[in-house]
Write a protein that holds these residues in place. Structure first.
Motif, PDB file in Angstrom:
ATOM      1  N   MET A 181      25.742  51.520  42.858  1.00 41.35           N
ATOM      2  CA  MET A 181      26.058  50.189  43.331  1.00 41.35           C
ATOM      3  C   MET A 181      27.459  50.153  43.921  1.00 41.35           C
ATOM      4  O   MET A 181      28.369  50.747  43.394  1.00 41.35           O
ATOM      5  CB  MET A 181      25.995  49.210  42.168  1.00 41.35           C
ATOM      6  CG  MET A 181      24.642  48.773  41.798  1.00 41.35           C
ATOM      7  SD  MET A 181      24.755  47.488  40.570  1.00 41.35           S
ATOM      8  CE  MET A 181      23.247  47.828  39.729  1.00 41.35           C
ATOM      9  N   SER A 182      27.579  49.431  44.951  1.00 36.88           N
ATOM     10  CA  SER A 182      28.880  49.315  45.581  1.00 36.88           C
ATOM     11  C   SER A 182      29.724  48.278  44.838  1.00 36.88           C
ATOM     12  O   SER A 182      29.241  47.247  44.415  1.00 36.88           O
ATOM     13  CB  SER A 182      28.686  48.880  47.030  1.00 36.88           C
ATOM     14  OG  SER A 182      29.931  48.586  47.599  1.00 36.88           O
ATOM     15  N   GLU A 183      30.999  48.605  44.675  1.00 35.04           N
ATOM     16  CA  GLU A 183      31.919  47.685  44.018  1.00 35.04           C
ATOM     17  C   GLU A 183      32.470  46.655  44.996  1.00 35.04           C
ATOM     18  O   GLU A 183      33.150  45.729  44.595  1.00 35.04           O
ATOM     19  CB  GLU A 183      33.079  48.467  43.372  1.00 35.04           C
ATOM     20  CG  GLU A 183      32.645  49.350  42.223  1.00 35.04           C
ATOM     21  CD  GLU A 183      32.093  48.546  41.052  1.00 35.04           C
ATOM     22  OE1 GLU A 183      32.663  47.492  40.710  1.00 35.04           O
ATOM     23  OE2 GLU A 183      31.073  48.974  40.488  1.00 35.04           O
ATOM     24  N   GLU A 184      32.175  46.825  46.298  1.00 35.85           N
ATOM     25  CA  GLU A 184      32.660  45.900  47.308  1.00 35.85           C
ATOM     26  C   GLU A 184      31.664  44.748  47.441  1.00 35.85           C
ATOM     27  O   GLU A 184      30.492  44.955  47.697  1.00 35.85           O
ATOM     28  CB  GLU A 184      32.796  46.624  48.649  1.00 35.85           C
ATOM     29  CG  GLU A 184      33.520  45.828  49.689  1.00 35.85           C
ATOM     30  CD  GLU A 184      34.971  45.535  49.327  1.00 35.85           C
ATOM     31  OE1 GLU A 184      35.447  44.464  49.707  1.00 35.85           O
ATOM     32  OE2 GLU A 184      35.603  46.387  48.677  1.00 35.85           O
ATOM     33  N   ILE A 185      32.154  43.539  47.274  1.00 35.72           N
ATOM     34  CA  ILE A 185      31.317  42.350  47.347  1.00 35.72           C
ATOM     35  C   ILE A 185      31.868  41.465  48.455  1.00 35.72           C
ATOM     36  O   ILE A 185      33.064  41.207  48.518  1.00 35.72           O
ATOM     37  CB  ILE A 185      31.325  41.589  46.005  1.00 35.72           C
ATOM     38  CG1 ILE A 185      30.894  42.512  44.865  1.00 35.72           C
ATOM     39  CG2 ILE A 185      30.406  40.388  46.078  1.00 35.72           C
ATOM     40  CD1 ILE A 185      31.118  41.913  43.499  1.00 35.72           C
TER      41      ILE A 185
ATOM     42  N   ALA B 211      33.254  37.890  37.468  1.00 38.48           N
ATOM     43  CA  ALA B 211      31.991  37.651  36.765  1.00 38.48           C
ATOM     44  C   ALA B 211      30.870  38.508  37.337  1.00 38.48           C
ATOM     45  O   ALA B 211      30.044  39.043  36.591  1.00 38.48           O
ATOM     46  CB  ALA B 211      31.620  36.173  36.848  1.00 38.48           C
ATOM     47  N   GLU B 212      30.842  38.659  38.660  1.00 38.80           N
ATOM     48  CA  GLU B 212      29.796  39.470  39.296  1.00 38.80           C
ATOM     49  C   GLU B 212      29.931  40.942  38.920  1.00 38.80           C
ATOM     50  O   GLU B 212      28.944  41.609  38.653  1.00 38.80           O
ATOM     51  CB  GLU B 212      29.855  39.288  40.815  1.00 38.80           C
ATOM     52  CG  GLU B 212      28.775  39.993  41.563  1.00 38.80           C
ATOM     53  CD  GLU B 212      27.390  39.426  41.319  1.00 38.80           C
ATOM     54  OE1 GLU B 212      26.418  40.194  41.446  1.00 38.80           O
ATOM     55  OE2 GLU B 212      27.279  38.236  40.991  1.00 38.80           O
ATOM     56  N   LEU B 213      31.158  41.457  38.912  1.00 36.55           N
ATOM     57  CA  LEU B 213      31.357  42.854  38.509  1.00 36.55           C
ATOM     58  C   LEU B 213      30.955  43.067  37.054  1.00 36.55           C
ATOM     59  O   LEU B 213      30.346  44.084  36.706  1.00 36.55           O
ATOM     60  CB  LEU B 213      32.813  43.263  38.733  1.00 36.55           C
ATOM     61  CG  LEU B 213      33.240  43.377  40.200  1.00 36.55           C
ATOM     62  CD1 LEU B 213      34.733  43.666  40.299  1.00 36.55           C
ATOM     63  CD2 LEU B 213      32.436  44.455  40.904  1.00 36.55           C
ATOM     64  N   LYS B 214      31.268  42.106  36.213  1.00 33.99           N
ATOM     65  CA  LYS B 214      30.876  42.194  34.800  1.00 33.99           C
ATOM     66  C   LYS B 214      29.361  42.138  34.670  1.00 33.99           C
ATOM     67  O   LYS B 214      28.762  42.868  33.879  1.00 33.99           O
ATOM     68  CB  LYS B 214      31.523  41.045  34.032  1.00 33.99           C
ATOM     69  CG  LYS B 214      31.349  41.117  32.551  1.00 33.99           C
ATOM     70  CD  LYS B 214      32.111  39.983  31.878  1.00 33.99           C
ATOM     71  CE  LYS B 214      31.956  40.026  30.390  1.00 33.99           C
ATOM     72  NZ  LYS B 214      32.664  38.926  29.730  1.00 33.99           N
TER      73      LYS B 214
END
Length: 111
Positions: A1-5, A77-80
């Motif tokens: 998964m990419s960490e870039e949002i 929150a999305e990364l978590k």
């Protein structure tokens, strides 16, 4: 998964969480509390008052908080959320709902 949002994705999530999820959670919580404590479904006046109060609260929050701060909070929150498995999220959801129900039942028994 990419960490870039992307910023657009986060901004859409902020709007959905602010204007749909938060009022729905307040409404569900108030209905659950009245149902457990009074042993019945709440009157329509209570449901409408809870909904109006929730929307007034989130609108004030929306106006007070800056856009950058909201997006940064949603990014965290999305990364978590991405680090957790679906099973863990489901288990946590039912644990929170079950815990709230048990606490409300204990309160109802001692009133």
């Amino acid at each position: 998964m990419s960490e870039e949002i992307s910023e657009d994705y986060l901004w859409r999530k902020v709007k959905i969480n602010t204007f749909l999820v938060t009022p729905a959670a307040v409404l569900l919580g108030s209905v659950m509390a009245v149902f457990v404590l009074d042993q019945g479904f709440p009157p329509m006046r209570t449901i409408i008052a809870s909904t109006v109060g929730a929307y007034i609260g989130v609108t004030i929050m929306w106006l007070v908080m800056s856009e950058d701060k909201q997006i940064e909070r949603e990014r965290k929150a999305e990364l978590k959320r991405r680090r957790k498995s679906k099973v863990r999220r489901v288990i946590e959801f039912f644990a929170i709902i079950g815990g709230a129900y048990l606490i409300l039942r204990l309160i109802a028994n001692y009133m």
